[in-house]
Design a protein around this motif. Structure first.
Motif, mmCIF file in Angstrom:
data_model
loop_
_atom_site.group_PDB
_atom_site.id
_atom_site.type_symbol
_atom_site.label_atom_id
_atom_site.label_comp_id
_atom_site.label_asym_id
_atom_site.label_seq_id
_atom_site.Cartn_x
_atom_site.Cartn_y
_atom_site.Cartn_z
ATOM 1 N N TRP A 77 -23.794 37.098 -11.226
ATOM 2 C CA TRP A 77 -24.994 36.329 -10.842
ATOM 3 C C TRP A 77 -25.824 37.068 -9.816
ATOM 4 O O TRP A 77 -27.030 36.887 -9.722
ATOM 5 C CB TRP A 77 -24.600 34.947 -10.322
ATOM 6 C CG TRP A 77 -24.075 34.090 -11.427
ATOM 7 C CD1 TRP A 77 -22.781 33.710 -11.625
ATOM 8 C CD2 TRP A 77 -24.812 33.512 -12.502
ATOM 9 N NE1 TRP A 77 -22.676 32.954 -12.756
ATOM 10 C CE2 TRP A 77 -23.907 32.814 -13.311
ATOM 11 C CE3 TRP A 77 -26.156 33.535 -12.861
ATOM 12 C CZ2 TRP A 77 -24.288 32.119 -14.449
ATOM 13 C CZ3 TRP A 77 -26.545 32.850 -14.000
ATOM 14 C CH2 TRP A 77 -25.613 32.155 -14.783
ATOM 15 N N ARG A 78 -25.163 37.883 -9.007
ATOM 16 C CA ARG A 78 -25.938 38.650 -8.027
ATOM 17 C C ARG A 78 -26.853 39.626 -8.744
ATOM 18 O O ARG A 78 -28.000 39.805 -8.378
ATOM 19 C CB ARG A 78 -24.999 39.403 -7.093
ATOM 20 C CG ARG A 78 -24.185 38.422 -6.285
ATOM 21 C CD ARG A 78 -23.267 39.115 -5.310
ATOM 22 N NE ARG A 78 -22.188 38.194 -4.954
ATOM 23 C CZ ARG A 78 -21.165 38.504 -4.200
ATOM 24 N NH1 ARG A 78 -21.075 39.708 -3.701
ATOM 25 N NH2 ARG A 78 -20.243 37.616 -3.928
ATOM 26 N N VAL A 113 -27.886 39.206 -11.735
ATOM 27 C CA VAL A 113 -28.912 38.376 -12.376
ATOM 28 C C VAL A 113 -30.033 38.100 -11.383
ATOM 29 O O VAL A 113 -31.219 38.183 -11.711
ATOM 30 C CB VAL A 113 -28.301 37.052 -12.887
ATOM 31 C CG1 VAL A 113 -29.388 36.099 -13.331
ATOM 32 C CG2 VAL A 113 -27.330 37.328 -14.022
ATOM 33 N N LEU A 114 -29.646 37.792 -10.143
ATOM 34 C CA LEU A 114 -30.651 37.478 -9.130
ATOM 35 C C LEU A 114 -31.550 38.677 -8.872
ATOM 36 O O LEU A 114 -32.782 38.562 -8.851
ATOM 37 C CB LEU A 114 -29.965 37.035 -7.832
ATOM 38 C CG LEU A 114 -30.895 36.752 -6.659
ATOM 39 C CD1 LEU A 114 -31.880 35.654 -7.011
ATOM 40 C CD2 LEU A 114 -30.096 36.355 -5.433
ATOM 41 N N LEU A 126 -33.767 39.159 -11.714
ATOM 42 C CA LEU A 126 -34.790 38.117 -11.740
ATOM 43 C C LEU A 126 -35.913 38.446 -10.767
ATOM 44 O O LEU A 126 -37.107 38.385 -11.111
ATOM 45 C CB LEU A 126 -34.145 36.775 -11.384
ATOM 46 C CG LEU A 126 -35.080 35.589 -11.274
ATOM 47 C CD1 LEU A 126 -35.628 35.223 -12.629
ATOM 48 C CD2 LEU A 126 -34.362 34.408 -10.669
ATOM 49 N N LEU A 127 -35.514 38.817 -9.550
ATOM 50 C CA LEU A 127 -36.532 39.126 -8.542
ATOM 51 C C LEU A 127 -37.368 40.330 -8.987
ATOM 52 O O LEU A 127 -38.589 40.331 -8.856
ATOM 53 C CB LEU A 127 -35.873 39.404 -7.186
ATOM 54 C CG LEU A 127 -35.188 38.187 -6.557
ATOM 55 C CD1 LEU A 127 -34.509 38.566 -5.257
ATOM 56 C CD2 LEU A 127 -36.191 37.060 -6.321
ATOM 57 N N ILE A 159 -39.776 39.266 -11.552
ATOM 58 C CA ILE A 159 -40.913 38.523 -10.992
ATOM 59 C C ILE A 159 -41.907 39.488 -10.365
ATOM 60 O O ILE A 159 -43.117 39.373 -10.568
ATOM 61 C CB ILE A 159 -40.408 37.494 -9.960
ATOM 62 C CG1 ILE A 159 -39.697 36.354 -10.693
ATOM 63 C CG2 ILE A 159 -41.566 36.954 -9.142
ATOM 64 C CD1 ILE A 159 -39.021 35.384 -9.783
#
Lengths: 288, 931
Positions: free
Chosen positions: B586-587, B589-590, B593-594, B597
């Protein structure tokens, strides 16, 4: 860029319209902004006074492992701050953020001043961006005001003590302050969902109350749904599901797994809402 | 204008909501997949017993993966349940194994549920032989892969009672290809009668609570690291005790087992016969016969079968060269299935083990040792959080290294309470999964019944993995003592933690009455996985009575001390590699994601900028000096045409009036001019620049559209300043004085706008529009709310404003206002232009005269004959005539009437503009619709 400014009045630059300072003052001039911030100062004071009346009553709020945060609230400034955040994170801060972000565009629409800003002309994307930045700035200020006041009066009253919790060993005051900042940071990120939704509603409706209330309502609804374990996996998709993951920062070593998921969830929602808000506002006919 | 818009808005939101709900419901509905296996229940009669000839009915269920057939065979797994369970208790595990391609045979062991027979405690002649017959049965199934005739490819998996069976079956039947025993025993006698100085079960201390729970058949033994949480026993299993013909004191237990239990429970001591009986049901003696690769899974929160049991199994099996892997998880008979991360790890290693050794796929699994340590509480679900570690080889309970911590304290007297009551509580057998209660200090030692030896605070954290040892001395007036040695982690605030509630019972004999004469004994404490933080102290407590054990009934006072004033506690450690939690993904993924963006934002900004640069910013040469040029403007909301087609222009020096009834489309036109609304068709040019929402050229327009819009809490002056601040232009450009002069509010500019009258706001709004003296002023109904002198003043202001090259566009529904203020007029109705031109021209005298006569019919007849009259009509009042002349002088018409003897009361000339306008308003005095 000069041709972009073609035909403009002397000294007009699109990128200089609605300066952040002007918008900051515009919002500061409103009584509700100052009241909301004042409340952030007042709340820790009220809590502190309430604790003075403590009659050592066995007041277990049934919060399980974390209910003890209440018992520990008077053990030091850091714990007092933590308690103030704990009690306000679920509602007060949500309302404050919804107020700052939901009111900003909708109230201009309600007053009719929005069309004059657009006729300046403040480019729509710039208007949305500046409004958003300032609303987020005030939201952050509210969070910091609350924490800062609580830390100041809590430390003055209960001393500069290590951060205690029953879930882990006590954390020395210095690292404890860092944890507290981490918690503030996470809370700020989680509240971005409220900020996003309130802002989307704000550019959609002319009724500021509708935008603020709508965002708070959705937040509450999500919290309620999150209580229903029968929903299973769906709960993970709720914007409030990870809202208390900051408690993981109290344990040693810190538990960041849920925090990471919470940040992902918040960032996705906020990005979605803000993108929709930009998309909507830069296209819509302003009729108010 | 809102209905069509809000309809679109509602549609958008409804669509969004529907999508969200659909996505949610879809996910929810799709989550529990259709089973990819089928089940067959069968009662299988097997022959077992010492002679192999005693039939017993077993209640079985076979899970067959979809697609398994005689041509496409699958490997099998025998899945055994825990004590007190039935085949139902392993359902979830069976589903998962079937899901990864195994035929899974679950059955209810003899003596439980709907199976027949009696409980022999995994006796090789009974339960184990039953299982062998089930292997035979599997070998006969066409869907099952085989190694040879009568030899299926089969693994055996089980937890607790089932785990014991798995080991015993693997020892007894070489057809077993792999075994995965979980949370099970090595020596049942040792497990129920432990003694921590190594004296053996005959001198062991009876674990009465656990034994009672088992014998009572109601224990929460449905433990399974696979997620079997069926702690509640099958009612049918309980009903067994009440079956007719059964000994009520023994229930479904076999007579020998029952008798042994009764003897041990009565005295708290085991005789050799009872120990032999328990040993027959133990893998301890047959480990050297196990050739099937074995994965041993044991829980760290298990006071029934502690880690030492798995350790003994691992050593025994590995001694003959059979591959063994050991995995510890945070759970067990006390801790339940453990946290999700541990369950996932155990499931993973088990699937890997079975896949390689039974299915024959995948690389040989590592034989590394994995374990996990509690690192805190989960903030969300209140469970524990663990971190996994691994070490290349299983080090045993002595660790790969060790630390010593010195504890000190004087000799202390401790009282043994009569009949073991009151007693300390170290664990709560059978409550299943209440790990937190152990970490959180339910554990209590009673004053007077324990001795304490404490260390200095640790200067660095210590990770204990294994069984600590400590040397103690004891003296007893009776020569004997039963003591419990415990290792506490004490934090600076004094809270003591007993890891998993594990304690070491010891029975010491031949003790002197005086401690000075006592010899030290080495006590091996239960193996634990625990981190002692820096600053914490260690405490060795030596206590007498404990609720979980049978202790001597006689009240006695022992003396307990260390070998000297102080002694070292040896703490084994293992420095493992942390196992990356799958959550780590998930890290990433984060981060992704950032990054996405940021990239998205950059792309959007670039696209917008490029589009803006490509935007036609050329100046229309013809209109370069025309303040406003509107061509073919059309605006449609849904199916409502607000503006049909409007063309006009405003030139420098002109004051143009946009005249029309309410709802004629004036305001919509002005909205488009201000960039608030996008036109459906047509163009607007301001000084030759095409106008779109946000065009910079809008900065040369000052506007009042649809009434004033101010911040009500600010004063008039503050509002003007706030507005100007928003333009970002220098304050000197604003010319506030001039604007305030026009507003004429006097001292009221310092009052809050919310206290203003309508007219004051209107004047302030006009002043705001004039800030910076824009070259084009657009005012929507500027005189609305003003009183007559102010209106007159405003007219002067506007006329003056249009000098020096500036221009003004005024919309109004009042003819008189336009007539008196404007130089030019554009008359609109129903979204289209009806007339336009100079006011003088349009307002100029028209050939139409309104005449009021005494005798209308006669007048009509007379005038109809007149050559210079085009038409005559009666206008409302029967005496009112509207006469359209053909250039004939009005005097001529009047003279004719008078000559004919018709009285003329009044003669009113009419003007063109009025004609045009009245025609419009006359048609629909309420306007052309609520636009």
């Amino acid at each position: 860029m000069t041709d972009v400014q073609a035909g403009a009045a002397v000294n007009y630059r699109a990128a200089r319209t609605l300066p952040i300072r002007a918008e900051w003052r515009r919002q500061w001039s409103r009584a509700r902004t100052r009241w909301a911030l004042g409340l952030m100062v007042l709340l820790p004071v009220i809590i502190l006074i309430a604790f003075q009346f403590d009659s050592t009553g066995d007041d277990d709020n049934g919060g399980g492992e974390f209910g003890s945060l209440i018992d520990l609230a008077t053990s030091g400034g850091l714990n007092f701050t933590l308690f103030c955040l704990y009690v306000s994170a679920t509602f007060l801060l949500v309302v404050a953020v919804a107020l700052f972000c939901g009111d900003t565009v909708a109230s201009e629409a309600q007053w009719g001043s929005l069309r004059y800003l657009l006729a300046v002309p403040v480019p729509r994307a710039r208007l949305v961006a500046v409004k958003l930045v300032v609303a987020l700035g005030y939201s952050g200020l509210a969070l910091l005001t609350l924490a800062g006041t609580a830390l100041a009066i809590g430390t003055a009253r209960y001393g500069w003590e290590p951060l205690r919790s029953t879930v882990a060993n006590e954390i020395a005051a210095g690292p404890g302050l860092l944890r507290l900042l981490g918690i503030l940071g996470y809370l700020a990120v989680v509240l971005l969902v409220v900020a996003g939704l309130a802002f989307l509603l704000s550019v959609t409706t002319d009724a500021p109350l509708g935008a603020v209330g709508g965002a708070v309502l959705v937040w509450i609804l999500s919290s309620i749904l999150d209580q229903i374990t029968a929903l299973g996996f769906v709960r993970n998709l709720l914007p409030t599901h990870y809202s208390t993951a900051w408690l993981g920062l109290l344990s040693t070593p810190v538990q960041v797994d849920d925090i990471v998921k919470g940040v992902i969830s918040a960032v996705v929602y906020a990005t979605l809402f803000w993108s929709l808000a930009f998309w909507r506002f830069t296209r819509k006919d302003v009729t108010s | 204008m809102s209905p069509p818009l809000s309809r679109a808005r509602r549609r958008l939101f409804a669509a969004g909501a529907v999508l969200l709900v659909l996505a949610g419901v879809g996910t929810w509905a799709a989550w529990p997949d259709d089973p990819d296996y089928r089940t067959q229940d069968a009662r299988i009669t097997v022959r077992s017993g010492p002679g192999g000839d005693e039939p017993v009915d077993l209640d079985t269920r076979l899970f067959l993966p979809d697609g398994a057939s005689a041509t496409d065979t699958v490997p099998a797994v025998l899945l055994a349940h825990g004590f007190g369970g039935t085949k139902e208790s392993t359902y979830a595990d069976a589903e998962e194994l079937a899901g990864i391609g195994y035929a899974v045979l679950t059955w209810t062991a003899r003596g439980f549920g709907r199976s027949g027979g009696q409980i022999h405690l995994d006796n090789p002649d009974y339960e184990v032989r039953d299982a062998q017959r089930l292997v035979d049965w599997l070998a006969a199934r066409p869907e099952i892969s085989t190694d040879g005739p009568g030899d299926p490819r089969v693994g055996v998996v089980g937890s607790s009672y089932g785990g014991g069976l798995a080991l015993l079956l693997a020892a007894q039947d070489q057809r077993v290809d792999a075994a995965v025993p979980m949370a099970t025993w090595n020596d049942l006698a040792n497990a129920f009668l432990p003694e921590s100085t190594g004296r053996g079960p005959v001198d062991g201390v009876f674990k009465k609570t656990w034994a009672g729970l088992f014998f009572g058949n109601g224990a929460g033994v449905g433990l399974g690291a696979l997620g079997d949480s069926a702690a509640a026993p099958d009612p049918a299993a309980l009903a067994g005790a009440a079956l007719p013909g059964l000994d009520p004191s023994c229930g479904r237990f076999a007579a020998d087992v029952c008798a042994a239990y009764q003897r041990i429970a009565t005295t708290g001591r085991a005789d050799q016969a009872a120990v032999d009986l328990l040993r027959r049901s133990s893998p301890a003696g047959v480990l050297d016969r196990i050739k099937a690769p074995t994965l041993l899974v044991q829980g760290t929160a298990d006071t029934l079968f502690p880690l030492a049991e798995a350790d003994a199994n691992a050593r025994g099996i590995a001694a003959t060269g059979t591959p063994v892997r050991v995995a510890w998880f945070t759970g067990g008979h006390d801790g339940g299935d453990g946290p999700q991360s541990d369950r996932d790890r155990v499931k993973f290693v088990m699937a890997q083990w079975l896949d390689h050794y039974v299915k024959g796929t995948g690389d040989a699994p590592a034989t590394s040792f994995t374990w996990s340590r509690i690192t805190g509480f989960n903030a969300l679900d209140r469970g524990v959080v663990t971190s996994g570690y691994s070490d290349p080889a299983y080090p045993g309970l002595a660790g790969t290294g060790s630390s010593t911590v010195t504890v000190a304290g004087p000799a202390q007297p401790v009282a043994n309470p009569p009949a073991g009551n009151p007693a300390a509580i170290s664990s709560l057998p059978g409550t299943g999964g209440g790990l937190s209660s152990f970490v959180n200090g339910v554990v209590s030692d009673l004053p007077g019944q324990h001795a304490r030896f404490t260390s200095e605070p640790l200067d660095r954290p210590l990770d204990i993995v294994g069984a600590p040892t400590v040397r103690i001395r004891a003296a007893s007036p009776t020569g004997e003592a039963v003591l419990f040695v415990k290792l506490y982690d004490v934090d600076p605030s004094g809270t003591a933690t007993l890891s998993s509630g594990l304690i070491a019972p010891v029975r010491l004999t031949g003790l002197p009455a005086d401690l000075a004469a006592a010899q030290p004994v080495t006590v091996t404490l239960p193996a634990i996985v625990h981190r002692v933080e820096a600053g914490h102290t260690l405490r060795i407590a030596v206590a007498t009575a404990d609720q979980a054990f049978t202790t001597p009934a006689q009240p006695t006072v022992y003396t307990v001390g260390l070998p000297g004033d102080a002694t070292a506690v040896t703490l084994p450690t293992v420095t493992g590699e942390p196992i990356a939690s799958p959550q780590v993904i998930w890290r990433y993924v984060l981060v992704a994601l950032l990054a996405a963006i940021v990239v998205g934002l950059v792309v959007v900004v670039l696209v917008v900028r490029r589009r803006r640069n490509r935007h036609d910013s050329s100046v229309h040469p013809e209109y370069a000096d025309v303040p406003l040029r509107v061509d073919g403007l059309r605006k449609v909301y849904g199916d409502f045409v607000a503006v049909d087609r409007v063309d006009f222009e405003v030139r420098r020096g002109q004051v143009v009036g946009l005249l029309g009834p309410n709802g004629a489309g004036k305001t919509t036109t002005l909205r488009v001019l201000m960039g608030l609304t996008k036109p459906t068709a047509g163009q607007v040019h301001v000084f030759g620049h095409p106008l779109v929402p946000g065009s910079p050229v809008l900065s040369r327009i000052g506007a009042l559209v649809e009434g004033p819009g101010f911040l009500p809490h600010l004063s008039g002056l503050a509002n003007l300043r706030a507005y100007w601040a928003a333009t970002g232009r220098p304050e000197a450009d604003a010319q506030f004085e001039r604007a305030l002069e026009i507003a004429g509010l006097g001292a009221s500019v310092h009052r809050r706008v919310k206290t203003y009258s309508h007219g004051m706001r209107q004047r302030l709004a006009i002043a705001q529009a004039m800030l910076g003296l824009p070259e084009l002023l657009v005012l929507d109904e500027p005189t609305d709310g003003l009183d007559p002198p102010q209106i007159a003043e405003m007219r002067r202001v506007l006329k003056r404003y249009a000098t020096d090259g500036r221009a003004v566009l005024v919309s109004s529904h009042l003819l008189a206002e336009v007539e008196q203020t404007c130089t030019h007029v554009v008359v609109v109705n129903k979204g289209a232009i009806v007339a336009s031109g100079q006011v003088d021209e349009i307002v100029g005298e028209s050939p139409t005269v309104q005449i009021e006569v005494s005798d209308a019919p006669a007048a009509v007849e007379l005038l109809g004959k007149l050559a210079g009259v085009r038409s005559v009509a009666v206008d409302g009042d029967p005496r009112q005539l509207v006469v359209d002349t053909n250039g004939t002088a009005r005097s001529e018409v009047v003279a004719s009437l008078v000559r004919a003897g018709i009285g003329v009361e009044r003669v009113v000339p009419r003007r063109r503009l009025e004609d045009a306008f009245l025609a419009l308003v006359g048609e629909s005095s309420s306007g052309s619709g609520d636009r």
